[in-house]
Design a protein around this motif. Structure first.
Motif, short mmCIF file in Angstrom:
data_model
loop_
_atom_site.label_atom_id
_atom_site.label_comp_id
_atom_site.label_asym_id
_atom_site.label_seq_id
_atom_site.Cartn_x
_atom_site.Cartn_y
_atom_site.Cartn_z
N PRO A 103 10.89 -1.52 9.58
CA PRO A 103 10.17 -0.80 8.53
C PRO A 103 10.69 0.61 8.33
O PRO A 103 11.27 1.23 9.23
CB PRO A 103 8.74 -0.75 9.08
N ASN A 104 10.49 1.13 7.13
CA ASN A 104 10.53 2.58 6.96
C ASN A 104 9.37 3.15 7.77
O ASN A 104 8.37 2.46 8.02
CB ASN A 104 10.33 2.95 5.49
N ASP A 153 -6.78 -0.01 5.34
CA ASP A 153 -5.75 -1.05 5.43
C ASP A 153 -4.94 -0.94 6.72
O ASP A 153 -3.78 -1.35 6.78
CB ASP A 153 -4.80 -0.94 4.23
N GLY A 154 -5.55 -0.38 7.77
CA GLY A 154 -4.83 -0.21 9.02
C GLY A 154 -5.77 -0.08 10.18
O GLY A 154 -6.91 -0.56 10.16
N ILE A 155 -5.32 0.59 11.21
CA ILE A 155 -6.11 0.76 12.43
C ILE A 155 -6.46 2.24 12.63
O ILE A 155 -5.63 3.11 12.40
CB ILE A 155 -5.36 0.22 13.67
N ASP A 161 5.14 0.48 -0.11
CA ASP A 161 3.95 0.54 0.75
C ASP A 161 3.88 -0.63 1.74
O ASP A 161 3.33 -0.48 2.83
CB ASP A 161 2.68 0.61 -0.09
N LYS A 162 4.46 -1.78 1.38
CA LYS A 162 4.44 -2.92 2.29
C LYS A 162 5.66 -2.94 3.21
O LYS A 162 5.76 -3.80 4.08
CB LYS A 162 4.35 -4.21 1.49
N GLU A 163 6.58 -2.01 3.00
CA GLU A 163 7.78 -1.95 3.83
C GLU A 163 7.77 -0.72 4.74
O GLU A 163 8.76 -0.43 5.41
CB GLU A 163 9.03 -1.89 2.95
N MET A 174 -2.77 4.12 11.90
CA MET A 174 -1.52 3.41 11.65
C MET A 174 -1.76 2.37 10.57
O MET A 174 -2.73 1.62 10.62
CB MET A 174 -1.01 2.73 12.92
N GLN A 175 -0.84 2.34 9.61
CA GLN A 175 -0.92 1.34 8.54
C GLN A 175 0.45 0.72 8.32
O GLN A 175 1.45 1.43 8.18
CB GLN A 175 -1.40 1.99 7.24
N TYR A 176 0.50 -0.60 8.38
CA TYR A 176 1.71 -1.35 8.06
C TYR A 176 1.22 -2.65 7.44
O TYR A 176 0.89 -3.60 8.14
CB TYR A 176 2.55 -1.59 9.31
N LYS A 177 1.15 -2.67 6.13
CA LYS A 177 0.49 -3.77 5.42
C LYS A 177 1.15 -5.10 5.73
O LYS A 177 2.36 -5.24 5.70
CB LYS A 177 0.52 -3.49 3.92
#
Length: 496
Positions: A59-60, A93-95, A317-319, A354-357
């Motif tokens: 990921p980025n 959309d994350g933790i 956003d998803k990457e 942390m967010q990583y969709k």
């Protein structure tokens, strides 16, 4: 046609110029040999498919850091007196880790730890204004250098406030943008929007809500000039009815049996003279302080929102893994105190999101994490490099991605020049260098506001002894020789 040119041409074509691990390139070259020798094109497709599924594209990473924001300064944390839609979107959309603690509750040592994964005290830094001694091994394995060696494009924007060895141009960052206020979102967006053939790692380090430090100057009518001035916010709050200001916190009172060090280490000439404010501020002034703090936090949230909007607008956003935290908190009128540098919750506990969709599901996690020690191993995990040997932190990826974990950790430790704090799930233990009363023990399950010190209570002697042993274990396992000079030995007459 020779085999080597065919291999090189097809490797570049099939991989679309993207960097892959050498092990997969070797596997591909072997497959291409089979293709050239036997014409087995299906084998190429099979290996490429297997390779891409086995090794997902890295990921980025966007790391967002604010300054002086405690964990409850987000509306997603239940704070009704401010609105932080950008931070809330990361949590939605994350933790959201609810028990994230800094390694040291002031800027320089906390940021050094985040950049190195090392307790800054081991480098000689327990407070701001102290020169660090950074070994080559630590310098060569700092966050920016690790990520750069992993093949990322790197950017650092905003506040640094660390030792010279960690200045961005010398610490693995391709680009460094100094502004830490209004211009930072634009510079960060410019970097992430560029076309590239490799992932990016961008740090956006904002100064606010740190400007709350200048609220006392505004109160005294001696507000400093420039963008850091909060005089306009102070005037606005002073004209408001009291009922429109945030109420006093539940733990506004000074705790029972507060350790002497809280007063001993309060400097009257500090930019934020917390000890003086404790004596001269009335309740309304504390409410004004809290109102200003909320507005400064909302201001930085708008800056963060611009960057997050750019990720979505560009389909990134998803990457992109987004990590959000702060270097320390602010006392926010709790126990009639302002600023940082204490072991109370509002000073040491910070946001950590942390967010990583598609990878991290929405959750709230109460495990104990150390923002300074765990950040670097987490980034290493996602970029695909080994964690430097000897570090005390852990990757948060298993927690974030809901992997089964038998046991996380028993406690975390925060340090500074005044003493040490040891936090477990149920208790917080502190020991200080100076004072007649040098220890505190708080049952955090029953007393989250830290209003009652149990260290002198006979019925808690066993628990006190247990935490003294924990600290001794920490001193041994972490090499904390400084703490050895003031840590209290467990009482051999007390059995746990």
């Amino acid at each position: 046609m020779s085999l080597r040119p065919l291999s090189d041409i097809m490797t570049r074509s099939l991989l679309n110029e993207r960097p892959y691990p050498e092990s997969h390139l070797n596997a591909l070259r072997l497959t291409l040999f089979c293709f050239a020798r036997f014409g087995c094109l299906a084998v190429v497709c099979l290996v490429l498919s297997t390779s891409s599924s086995a090794e997902e594209r890295r990921p980025n990473i966007l790391l967002i850091i604010t300054d002086q924001q405690h964990a409850e300064m987000m509306s997603c944390a239940g704070n009704k007196f401010l609105n932080t839609p950008a931070m809330d979107s990361l949590a939605r959309d994350g933790i959201r880790f609810t028990n994230a603690y800094v390694t040291n509750p002031v800027c320089v040592p906390s940021r050094i730890s985040m950049a190195t994964g090392v307790m800054a005290g081991r480098l000689g830094v327990l407070n701001n204004g102290v020169k660090a001694s950074v070994p080559a091994e630590v310098d060569n394995n700092s966050l920016g250098k690790l990520v750069k060696r992993a093949g990322y494009d790197t950017f650092y924007g905003g506040k640094v406030h660390m030792c010279p060895e960690l200045n961005p141009p010398d610490a693995g960052y391709d680009e460094y943008f100094k502004d830490q206020r209004d211009a930072l979102p634009g510079a960060c967006i410019d970097f992430i929007e560029r076309k590239r053939d490799r992932p990016f790692f961008a740090v956006a380090s904002f100064i606010n809500p740190h400007d709350i430090c200048f609220a006392y100057s505004a109160y005294k009518g001696k507000s400093i000039k420039g963008k850091q001035s909060v005089a306009h916010l102070f005037r606005q709050a002073s004209e408001m009815p009291t009922e429109q200001l945030p109420p006093l916190p539940d733990n506004f009172r000074i705790p029972e049996l507060e350790p002497d060090a809280i007063e001993l280490y309060s400097k009257a000439n500090a930019v934020t003279p917390a000890g003086t404010m404790r004596k001269v501020y009335d309740e309304r002034q504390w409410q004004i302080y809290r109102w200003i703090y909320c507005r400064l936090t909302e201001q930085v949230d708008r800056h963060i929102g611009r960057i997050l909007d750019a990720l979505k607008r560009n389909g990134l956003d998803k990457e992109t893994l987004v990590i959000f935290t702060s270097d320390h908190g602010d006392m926010d009128a709790c126990h009639r105190l302002a600023s940082k540098g204490r072991f109370y919750e509002q000073s040491v506990r910070v946001p950590f999101l942390m967010q990583y969709k598609g990878k991290i599901v929405n959750q709230v996690d109460a495990n104990l994490i150390s923002s300074g020690l765990d950040l670097l191993p987490t980034v290493c995990d996602y970029v695909g490099v080994d964690v430097p040997k000897g570090l005390l932190g852990k990757s948060l990826r298993p927690l974030a991605e809901s992997k089964d974990i038998d046991h996380w950790r028993d406690y975390i430790v925060t340090e500074n020049h005044t003493g040490r704090m040891l936090r477990s799930v149920d208790f917080k233990y502190c020991v200080y260098r100076e004072g007649d009363l040098r220890e505190s023990l708080v049952n955090m399950s029953d007393d989250p506001g830290e209003m009652k010190n149990l260290a002198t209570a006979p019925e808690h002697a066993n628990t006190l002894n247990k935490y003294r042993r924990y600290l001794k274990d920490w001193i041994t396992s972490s090499g904390d020789q400084d703490a050895e000079s003031f840590a209290l030995a467990p009482d051999p007459r007390v059995t746990n």
